[in-house]
Design an enzyme around this catalytic site. Structure first.
Site, PDB file in Angstrom:
ATOM      1  N   GLY A  80       5.421  41.852  44.055  1.00 45.06           N
ATOM      2  CA  GLY A  80       4.924  41.124  44.981  1.00 45.06           C
ATOM      3  C   GLY A  80       5.099  41.369  46.114  1.00 45.06           C
ATOM      4  O   GLY A  80       5.130  42.360  45.929  1.00 45.06           O
ATOM      5  N   GLU A  97     -11.902  18.896  66.031  1.00 44.87           N
ATOM      6  CA  GLU A  97     -11.026  18.454  64.875  1.00 44.87           C
ATOM      7  C   GLU A  97     -10.929  17.206  64.583  1.00 44.87           C
ATOM      8  O   GLU A  97     -10.024  17.480  63.345  1.00 44.87           O
ATOM      9  CB  GLU A  97      -9.352  18.898  66.037  1.00 44.87           C
ATOM     10  CG  GLU A  97      -9.513  20.540  66.351  1.00 44.87           C
ATOM     11  CD  GLU A  97      -9.480  21.954  65.596  1.00 44.87           C
ATOM     12  OE1 GLU A  97      -9.407  21.444  64.408  1.00 44.87           O
ATOM     13  OE2 GLU A  97     -10.236  22.845  65.659  1.00 44.87           O
ATOM     14  N   ASP A 133     -13.811  28.645  60.402  1.00 41.30           N
ATOM     15  CA  ASP A 133     -14.566  28.245  59.600  1.00 41.30           C
ATOM     16  C   ASP A 133     -15.744  28.528  58.265  1.00 41.30           C
ATOM     17  O   ASP A 133     -15.394  28.093  57.131  1.00 41.30           O
ATOM     18  CB  ASP A 133     -14.950  25.706  59.625  1.00 41.30           C
ATOM     19  CG  ASP A 133     -13.853  26.047  60.616  1.00 41.30           C
ATOM     20  OD1 ASP A 133     -12.536  26.888  60.428  1.00 41.30           O
ATOM     21  OD2 ASP A 133     -14.280  25.406  61.521  1.00 41.30           O
ATOM     22  N   PRO A 165       3.803  41.019  50.291  1.00 42.96           N
ATOM     23  CA  PRO A 165       4.417  41.482  51.136  1.00 42.96           C
ATOM     24  C   PRO A 165       5.817  40.303  51.548  1.00 42.96           C
ATOM     25  O   PRO A 165       5.812  38.832  51.748  1.00 42.96           O
ATOM     26  CB  PRO A 165       3.758  41.587  52.523  1.00 42.96           C
ATOM     27  CG  PRO A 165       2.816  42.286  51.633  1.00 42.96           C
ATOM     28  CD  PRO A 165       2.253  41.243  50.283  1.00 42.96           C
ATOM     29  N   GLY A 166       7.141  40.675  51.641  1.00 40.99           N
ATOM     30  CA  GLY A 166       8.287  39.046  52.121  1.00 40.99           C
ATOM     31  C   GLY A 166       8.448  39.107  51.155  1.00 40.99           C
ATOM     32  O   GLY A 166       9.355  38.044  51.313  1.00 40.99           O
TER      33      GLY A 166
END
Ligand code: ADP
Ligand code: MG
Ligand code: ZN
Length: 629
Positions: free
Chosen positions: A224, A447, A522, A226-227
């Site tokens: 799995g 944005e 981006d 991490p975490g």
């Protein structure tokens, strides 16, 4: 032309270059001892040296005695201190072989004059006198002795550490009831738990399985990202089965010296066998369990030996030993196939990133001891955190609690949690960063471009927040969140995603006539997404349904992912053309929207310059609700 490299060995780098840090310490210590010695010696000599009195000759003494001027004579060894009637004192040296009385007789001192003088003889061999004479010699000897004692002790402890070097440093839990966890502490991960319940059964009732001739699995591999709770899950298995749990991390096997890892493995398994039934947990096993014989450099012997030893030990224990080895990794792709064959880590349990329901449960587990305000809806937080791991979610709640404490609140409020989600996603807000009005305007257009294109494309996720406050690395950000967790994505969705990524750059260009450096990440993301579409997902019409390039990790001078080409130069050229083509398609679409929605963009920019941050509701008040698919 090449310059000759200049090597500068400063004092520091030379020592560490030779690995002589220890010697360096020794010299430093020596310097201090020397300093202390000097200080002590000077204090001592000023205390010990007797008050200076004037010296005189024996003739002088005899003369004064005959004149009746002398009141006292103190004899101390071969030193006579003489007090005269006028109050002054003299020190006179005599031969040590001759006594005072014999001396005075030789000089024909009148006996009646002598009887008037108070003569005192001090015992020369008294301890005090002896000490005073000996200390200047003894002190340096004692100091040197102390110095050697301390350094030798350091060497001795280093030696004894070297002797236990090959032993495993596995920590045994379970002794400490507070560290105990059970399945209750692990939220979600239903399938993984089901699978591991079996292991718990094996450990608790081994006889049941032996009687039916079943072979108990020796190894379980937890896979799995991490975490996702691999370590937590392994500990909960031990807690459920109520057996000893030996925890060691793969990296602890790897040492500078060849053979240490293997010897540690041996000692770990020995310890385990004395404590059956029990669980050995090897965390981050990829540190030792990498595919053997790959890569460059010479550090592989050690890892291979360690891995071999693990394999040998796992094969070695009897089926009735009741030792189960659980290992965890987030890199199953690099593991050696020998680890995965039956009889070793034949059970593999996958821990996925939690879906929305699991996220809610994990949040509930960790919200347990935190006073949350009534308005906090864990479901909403789970919705806002797609792609977060269990560890991330724990972190979010913790950050929120810290934030609430900083504001002297009694409860953790919704705003704190929302703020900490963004902090965990993108790093802390940097309100203090000074930006000019012009930069602010450019960021606002950038944005707004992302947001408008995302809003008007049919398949993209809805915009949740737009901000021109710098956060982490980003100068501003547009947050869009999926309405549902999905594992599969269509080609057309990816192309729309590309359009959104490119929209910031395009809006800047169309508004100001030129672009800034703000769009680098981006563009990088857009390019790598386009490449994945073609080389990994087989979504290119021209190049067809196949993958291009074999990704493999090579460890050479650190970490490096190396892509091995399994295609020709000609195909490489075609891939480049296809990437450009995809980006072009996405650009056309984005440009269309930006062009048509100029008034909306201007309005959003205006609002951003005023408020700096627009929430979903503010944004939709300007542009209307997101058009349905
Ligand atoms: P891994 O070993 O997979 O990297 P850990 O087991 O160390 O992850 O998990 C880190 C932390 O995240 C745990 O201590 C726990 O607090 C939290 N966590 C992760 N997954 C879960 C879960 N399913 N339920 C509850 N807490 C979790
Ligand atoms: Mg872990
Ligand atoms: Zn951008």
């Amino acid at each position: 032309m090449d310059k000759t490299p200049v090597l500068l060995y400063t004092k520091n780098s030379l020592y560490s270059f030779l690995g002589l840090n220890y010697m360096k310490n020794l010299f430093k210590n020596f310097f201090w001892y020397f300093l202390i010695f000097l200080i002590l010696a000077s204090i001592f000599s000023s205390v010990a040296s007797r008050p200076k009195t004037e010296t005189a000759s024996i003739g002088f003494l005899v003369e004064r005695i005959n004149q009746g001027e002398v009141t006292d004579i103190n004899v101390s060894g071969d030193e006579l201190s003489v007090s005269l009637k006028d109050g002054s004192k003299k020190v006179i040296k005599k031969e040590s072989s001759e006594s005072l009385s014999a001396l005075l007789k030789n000089f024909n001192v009148e006996p009646d004059k002598l009887s008037a003088i108070n003569i005192q003889v001090k015992d020369q061999s008294s301890f005090g006198g002896w000490m005073i004479d000996m200390l200047p010699i003894l002190l340096p000897v004692i100091l040197i002795g102390v110095f050697f004692f301390i350094t030798m002790r350091g060497v001795a402890s280093a030696n004894s550490r070297a002797m236990t070097f090959g032993q495993s440093q596995a920590k045994e839990f379970q002794k400490d009831p507070k560290a105990k966890v059970s399945f209750k502490d692990v939220a979600g991960s239903k399938e993984a738990k089901e699978e591991l319940k079996e292991i718990v059964e094996f450990l608790r009732f081994p006889k049941k399985f032996h009687d039916l001739g079943a072979r108990i699995p020796k190894g379980v591999l937890l896979l799995g990202s991490p975490g996702t709770g691999k370590t937590l899950m392994a500990r909960s298995v031990a807690g459920e089965a109520n057996v000893p749990f030996f925890h060691i991390s793969g990296s602890e096997f790897v040492e500078m010296f060849v053979g240490v890892g293997a010897s540690r493995v041996r000692s770990l398994f020995q310890r385990a066998k004395k404590n059956t039934p029990c669980i050995i947990f090897i965390d981050e096993i990829d540190a030792v369990g990498r595919r053997r014989g790959a890569g460059l450099g010479g550090s592989h012997d050690e890892r291979e030996q360690t891995l071999n030893q693990i394999l040998v030990e796992m094969d070695g224990f009897e089926p009735t030993a009741n030792v189960i080895v659980i290992a965890a990794t987030n890199r199953p792709d690099v593991l050696d196939p020998a680890l995965l064959r039956p009889g070793r880590f034949d059970r593999q349990v996958v821990l996925d990133l939690p879906d929305i329901k699991d996220r809610q449960e994990i949040l509930a587990v960790h919200a347990h001891r935190k006073p949350l305000a009534k308005e906090v809806d864990l479901k909403l937080i789970a919705e806002r955190t797609p792609g977060f791991s269990g560890a991330d979610l724990e972190n979010v709640l913790n950050e929120a609690a810290i934030l609430a404490a900083r504001k002297n609140q009694k409860q953790v409020e919704k705003a704190d949690i929302l703020e900490s989600i963004e902090k965990v996603m993108m790093g802390p807000e940097r309100k203090s960063r000074i930006i000019t009005e012009e930069e602010k305007k450019i960021t606002a257009y950038h944005e707004a471009g992302h947001a408008i294109v995302a809003h008007f494309l049919p398949q993209t996720d809805p915009v949740h927040k737009i901000s021109i406050i710098a956060r982490g690395q980003a100068g501003g950000y547009t947050l869009k969140l999926p309405t549902e967790d999905r594992k599969l994505h269509r080609r057309s969705e990816f192309i729309e995603e590309l359009s959104v990524l490119l929209a910031g750059h395009l809006t800047e260009k169309m508004t100001f006539g030129e672009v800034t450096t703000g769009a680098t990440s981006d563009l990088r993301r857009a390019t790598s997404l386009a490449r994945s579409l073609i080389t990994d997902y087989g979504m290119s019409e021209v190049l067809g349904p196949r993958t291009y390039g074999e990704k493999e990790e090579m460890i050479f001078l650190g970490r490096e992912i190396h892509e091995q080409r399994d295609y020709s130069e000609k195909v490489a050229e075609q891939i480049d053309l296809e990437i450009s083509d995809l980006i072009k398609q996405a650009t056309v679409k984005a440009r269309e929207i930006i062009h048509d929605r100029q008034p909306e963009i201007d309005k959003v920019v205006q609002a951003l310059l005023e408020k700096e941050t627009l929430e979903k509701a503010d944004f939709e008040a300007i542009v209307g609700p997101k058009p349905k698919k």
